[in-house]
Design a protein around this motif. Structure first.
Motif, short mmCIF file in Angstrom:
data_model
loop_
_atom_site.label_atom_id
_atom_site.label_comp_id
_atom_site.label_asym_id
_atom_site.label_seq_id
_atom_site.Cartn_x
_atom_site.Cartn_y
_atom_site.Cartn_z
N GLY A 163 0.78 -1.22 0.00
CA GLY A 163 0.00 0.00 0.00
C GLY A 163 0.82 1.28 0.00
O GLY A 163 1.92 1.34 -0.55
N GLY A 164 0.27 2.31 0.65
CA GLY A 164 0.76 3.66 0.50
C GLY A 164 1.89 4.09 1.41
O GLY A 164 2.41 5.20 1.25
N TYR A 165 2.33 3.26 2.36
CA TYR A 165 3.41 3.65 3.26
C TYR A 165 4.76 3.50 2.56
O TYR A 165 5.65 2.79 3.03
N ALA A 166 4.94 4.19 1.47
CA ALA A 166 6.16 4.02 0.67
C ALA A 166 6.34 5.21 -0.25
O ALA A 166 5.41 6.00 -0.48
N GLU A 167 7.54 5.34 -0.80
CA GLU A 167 7.80 6.43 -1.75
C GLU A 167 7.14 6.17 -3.10
O GLU A 167 6.90 7.12 -3.86
N TYR A 168 6.88 4.90 -3.40
CA TYR A 168 6.16 4.53 -4.63
C TYR A 168 5.18 3.41 -4.29
O TYR A 168 5.48 2.53 -3.48
N THR A 169 4.02 3.45 -4.94
CA THR A 169 3.07 2.35 -4.81
C THR A 169 2.50 2.04 -6.18
O THR A 169 2.38 2.92 -7.03
N VAL A 170 2.16 0.76 -6.40
CA VAL A 170 1.57 0.32 -7.67
C VAL A 170 0.17 -0.19 -7.38
O VAL A 170 -0.02 -1.08 -6.53
N VAL A 171 -0.82 0.40 -8.07
CA VAL A 171 -2.22 0.09 -7.78
C VAL A 171 -2.99 -0.14 -9.08
O VAL A 171 -2.57 0.32 -10.14
#
Length: 330
Positions: free
Chosen positions: A95-103
């Motif tokens: 999920g979103g706790y990162a510098e990049y996320t793929v959704v």
């Protein structure tokens, strides 16, 4: 990239800020350079081991705002501002706790705004839930009365703002006397101190009860909320700030006041129209509505942020900046 990984359920120490490979999007998916992400009770439930269907290790986070970094299908332009939420984020995929996320592309909502990222990071999940609760859950109409149980939560503030925009009269509760004025400052018409008998307080102002009520605290306060609602009024169960999810020995005829309707709401990204998101951001920028208070953290402070969330130390939304969010949004 930097990311927060939850190795397994447990205390805040199980949240580790680490380096992970940059994720590559497949067709139908979009990579987002995350600028900010909000914290939610859902992620607390995941960390405490209360959520079902989550696999570990996992990068938590059910929402994020940022800019499109890669779209194999070419539908989104690089640099397009977007919000994303739900759809398995932080549960079945990272999920979103990162510098990049793929959704998945279907849960990417475009917008344009010059608001700072710490403001934009407060909006997606709370706005989606507030909007869905007021429309699908309550069908609130102009001129009606609304009770928000758990008014100083981020969702409570967002719901109050939308309800006032609609022309409703808003009641909202808090258990802390010092937060009554905060509710009033953010547009609540009738701030109420939750003494366990909110129904009596409500009916002194609205003798027949409110037209609609949003239950954000959970099952411990639900009976009192139902008693505060008029015949043919509606209570929508949306939140569980108390972490109490179920009702023991539920007997509907004995539990529900005669004629009071009980619904529930839980939605996804596609339940929030892009036009609603854009209008809300535009109204914030114009000073026509408010988001409520917020606490802003760096990624290095994720454990402190989660601890504050768990122990209800703050009112409003908790937002984390990834470090890629210096200055205002482009």
């Amino acid at each position: 990239m930097r990311a927060v990984v939850l190795r397994e359920p447990g205390p805040v120490e199980n949240l580790e800020l680490t380096d992970l490979p940059l994720p590559e999007p497949e067709p139908g998916w979009v990579r987002i350079a995350v600028k900010a992400f909000g914290l939610n009770r859902s992620e607390l439930h995941t960390r405490l081991g209360l959520a079902e269907g989550v696999t570990f290790p996992r990068v938590p986070g059910i929402e994020a705002v940022g800019v499109v970094d890669a779209d194999p299908d070419g539908e989104f332009e690089p640099g397009q501002q977007v919000a994303t939420m739900m759809g398995g984020m932080g549960r079945t995929f990272d999920g979103g706790y990162a510098e990049y996320t793929v959704v998945p592309k279907g849960q990417v909502i475009p917008f344009r705004s010059d608001l700072p990222w710490e403001i934009l990071g407060q909006v997606p999940e709370t706005l989606q839930t507030a909007y869905g609760s007021l429309t699908t859950g309550l069908d609130l109409e102009r001129g009606q009365t609304l009770l928000i149980r758990g008014g100083t939560s981020a969702l409570g503030f967002a719901t109050a703002a939308l309800a006032k925009d609609l022309g409703a009269t808003v009641f909202a509760t808090t258990r802390q006397p010092e937060r009554l004025e905060t509710l009033r400052e953010h547009g609540v018409d009738h701030p109420l101190l939750d003494d366990g008998d909110v129904a009596t307080q409500v009916r002194k102002i609205a003798p027949e009860g409110v037209d609609a009520a949003l239950e954000l605290v959970g099952t411990p306060t639900l009976p009192d909320t139902l008693k505060a609602t008029r015949v043919h009024g509606t209570v929508c169960f949306t939140g569980m700030l108390s972490n109490h999810w179920t009702i023991s020995n539920f007997y509907p005829i004995g539990y529900l006041p005669a004629g009071v309707r009980l619904t529930a709401y839980g939605g996804e990204a596609d339940d929030l129209p892009a036009s609603v998101l854009q209008r809300h951001l535009d109204r914030i920028a114009a000073g026509e509505t408010t988001l409520g208070p917020a606490e802003v953290y760096a990624m290095t402070e994720i454990r402190q942020a989660h601890d504050d969330l768990e122990h209800n130390r703050t009112a409003g939304k908790l937002v984390v900046l990834t470090g890629r969010a210096e200055g205002a949004a482009p």
